[in-house]
Design a protein around this motif. Structure first.
Motif, PDB file in Angstrom:
ATOM      1  N   LYS A  77     -18.624 -19.915  60.172  1.00  0.00           N
ATOM      2  CA  LYS A  77     -18.863 -21.364  60.077  1.00  0.00           C
ATOM      3  C   LYS A  77     -18.112 -22.060  61.193  1.00  0.00           C
ATOM      4  N   ASP A 164     -21.081 -37.700  54.643  1.00  0.00           N
ATOM      5  CA  ASP A 164     -22.085 -36.792  54.074  1.00  0.00           C
ATOM      6  C   ASP A 164     -23.109 -36.364  55.130  1.00  0.00           C
ATOM      7  N   LYS A 167     -21.858 -33.253  56.796  1.00  0.00           N
ATOM      8  CA  LYS A 167     -21.682 -32.082  55.939  1.00  0.00           C
ATOM      9  C   LYS A 167     -22.598 -30.900  56.255  1.00  0.00           C
ATOM     10  N   PRO A 168     -23.893 -31.087  56.480  1.00  0.00           N
ATOM     11  CA  PRO A 168     -24.757 -29.922  56.724  1.00  0.00           C
ATOM     12  C   PRO A 168     -24.331 -29.087  57.935  1.00  0.00           C
ATOM     13  N   ASP A 171     -21.297 -26.312  57.259  1.00  0.00           N
ATOM     14  CA  ASP A 171     -21.511 -25.226  56.302  1.00  0.00           C
ATOM     15  C   ASP A 171     -21.791 -23.896  57.007  1.00  0.00           C
ATOM     16  N   TYR A 172     -22.077 -22.882  56.215  1.00  0.00           N
ATOM     17  CA  TYR A 172     -22.291 -21.532  56.724  1.00  0.00           C
ATOM     18  C   TYR A 172     -23.720 -21.312  57.215  1.00  0.00           C
ATOM     19  N   SER A 173     -24.624 -22.214  56.883  1.00  0.00           N
ATOM     20  CA  SER A 173     -26.042 -22.020  57.192  1.00  0.00           C
ATOM     21  C   SER A 173     -26.451 -22.735  58.473  1.00  0.00           C
ATOM     22  N   ARG A 181     -22.004 -22.565  64.169  1.00  0.00           N
ATOM     23  CA  ARG A 181     -20.825 -21.747  63.888  1.00  0.00           C
ATOM     24  C   ARG A 181     -19.791 -21.727  65.008  1.00  0.00           C
ATOM     25  N   LEU A 239     -17.850 -33.868  50.841  1.00  0.00           N
ATOM     26  CA  LEU A 239     -17.217 -32.904  51.731  1.00  0.00           C
ATOM     27  C   LEU A 239     -16.159 -32.068  51.026  1.00  0.00           C
ATOM     28  N   GLN A 242     -17.358 -29.346  48.440  1.00  0.00           N
ATOM     29  CA  GLN A 242     -17.963 -28.155  49.024  1.00  0.00           C
ATOM     30  C   GLN A 242     -16.928 -27.277  49.740  1.00  0.00           C
ATOM     31  N   HIS A 243     -15.681 -27.745  49.809  1.00  0.00           N
ATOM     32  CA  HIS A 243     -14.582 -26.985  50.441  1.00  0.00           C
ATOM     33  C   HIS A 243     -14.928 -26.558  51.869  1.00  0.00           C
ATOM     34  N   LEU A 244     -15.394 -27.518  52.661  1.00  0.00           N
ATOM     35  CA  LEU A 244     -15.830 -27.218  54.025  1.00  0.00           C
ATOM     36  C   LEU A 244     -14.744 -27.481  55.066  1.00  0.00           C
TER      37      LEU A 244
END
Length: 318
Positions: A77, A164, A167-168, A171-173, A181, A239, A242-244
């Motif tokens: 990430k 928010d 946020k996307p 993430d890992y995706s 990443r 945020l 989601q523990h980002l």
């Protein structure tokens, strides 16, 4: 990102975006890959230890987090760091240190982007528009340069809907087939300054050295404070849930000795002859938090101005 506007321009299939003073130059996109420096742990450590004063927690946490991330050929990430502390203690300064150890042009690189909440998003009524623009802007930058670095100042003041929108990308995706990443996100926040100041003051009153303050314990308290602070944009966003954020890093208030070091560093930056007496005068002329007067109100923020005042005074007396 010095402009108050965010827009996306598509040239063929390649997104070019408004950054700093204007649009990415087309040559930047294709030929500015060499702006990246080969990462060197020793260089970063040396830079942090020589340039950062009174911040043992931040130094160790940042050195470890950035080094592990930069050495990882396939991170899972993006790196997401959140810096917390009072004014003038080094949050923005450390962001610049990180930038100059990753990019040849440092903070002036077209791939390092500063976003200031109140300046870039001044109108609450336009939050929905800002949200869309911010998403497109981040997506466009990372699409063209995966190792992009984003610095969000005044994060505690930012509209939760805008947080928010980020946020996307944390993430890992992948997002629309684009990987984020390799990107770096740094959040700067004044909150919870009082918690950090009071803990540091308690250590001083107990006769303990500030280096004894445990960074992990303080990080846990910062996280809990943000969760309980309902006026904080972080709390209202998704945020935290989601523990980002990888690390919540505390920057401690600065004492007289640290401010003195800042003055000496500014003298060197201005190519002045080192003058310990003048440095001491300038440092003592700073305002300190009453009633104990241990910590500087503005940290090292107005050092250059104060130094200039004393230099003019010295010339007048001569």
């Amino acid at each position: 990102m010095k402009s108050g506007k965010l827009c996306v321009l598509f040239f063929s299939l390649l997104p070019l975006v408004t950054v700093e003073a204007g649009l990415f130059d087309i040559f930047d996109v294709f030929f500015d890959k060499d702006d990246l420096r080969p990462f060197d742990y020793t260089d970063l450590e040396k830079d942090l230890r020589e340039s950062l004063y009174g911040q043992h927690i931040a130094l160790e946490a940042i050195l470890k987090a950035v080094s592990l991330f930069m050495r990882d050929p396939e991170p899972s990430k993006p790196l997401v760091l959140s810096f917390h502390g009072p004014t003038g203690v080094g949050k923005s300064f450390v962001s610049k240190i990180i930038a100059r150890n990753i990019f040849k042009k440092g903070e002036k690189s077209s791939h390092v982007h500063l976003i200031i909440s109140d300046y870039h998003f001044p109108h609450k009524s336009e939050a929905a528009l800002y949200q869309t623009q911010l998403r497109e802007w981040i997506y466009g930058n990372v699409s063209s340069f995966p190792r992009s670095m984003f610095i969000f100042d005044e994060m505690d003041k930012m509209n939760p809907h805008l947080i928010d929108a980020i946020k996307p990308f944390l993430d890992y995706s992948d997002v629309d087939k684009v990987s984020f990443r390799n990107a770096i996100f740094i959040f700067l926040s004044h909150a919870p300054a009082n918690l950090i100041i009071n803990m540091t003051l308690d250590f001083w009153k107990e006769g303990k050295e500030r280096v004894e303050i445990n960074g992990q314990e303080l990080e846990a308290q910062i996280y809990q404070n943000i969760l309980n602070e309902k006026d904080n944009g972080f709390w209202q966003s998704s945020l935290l849930g989601q523990h980002l954020v990888d690390h919540f890093i505390a920057f401690l208030p600065l004492e007289l000795k640290h401010v003195r070091q800042c003055v000496l560093a500014e003298m060197a930056n201005l190519n002045m002859t080192e003058d310990f007496d003048l440095a001491d005068k300038v440092a003592k002329d700073m305002s300190f938090i009453p009633p104990d007067n241990i910590f500087a109100v503005k940290g090292c923020k107005s050092i250059r101005y104060k130094l200039g005042q004393h230099m003019k005074l010295n010339k007048t007396e001569l």
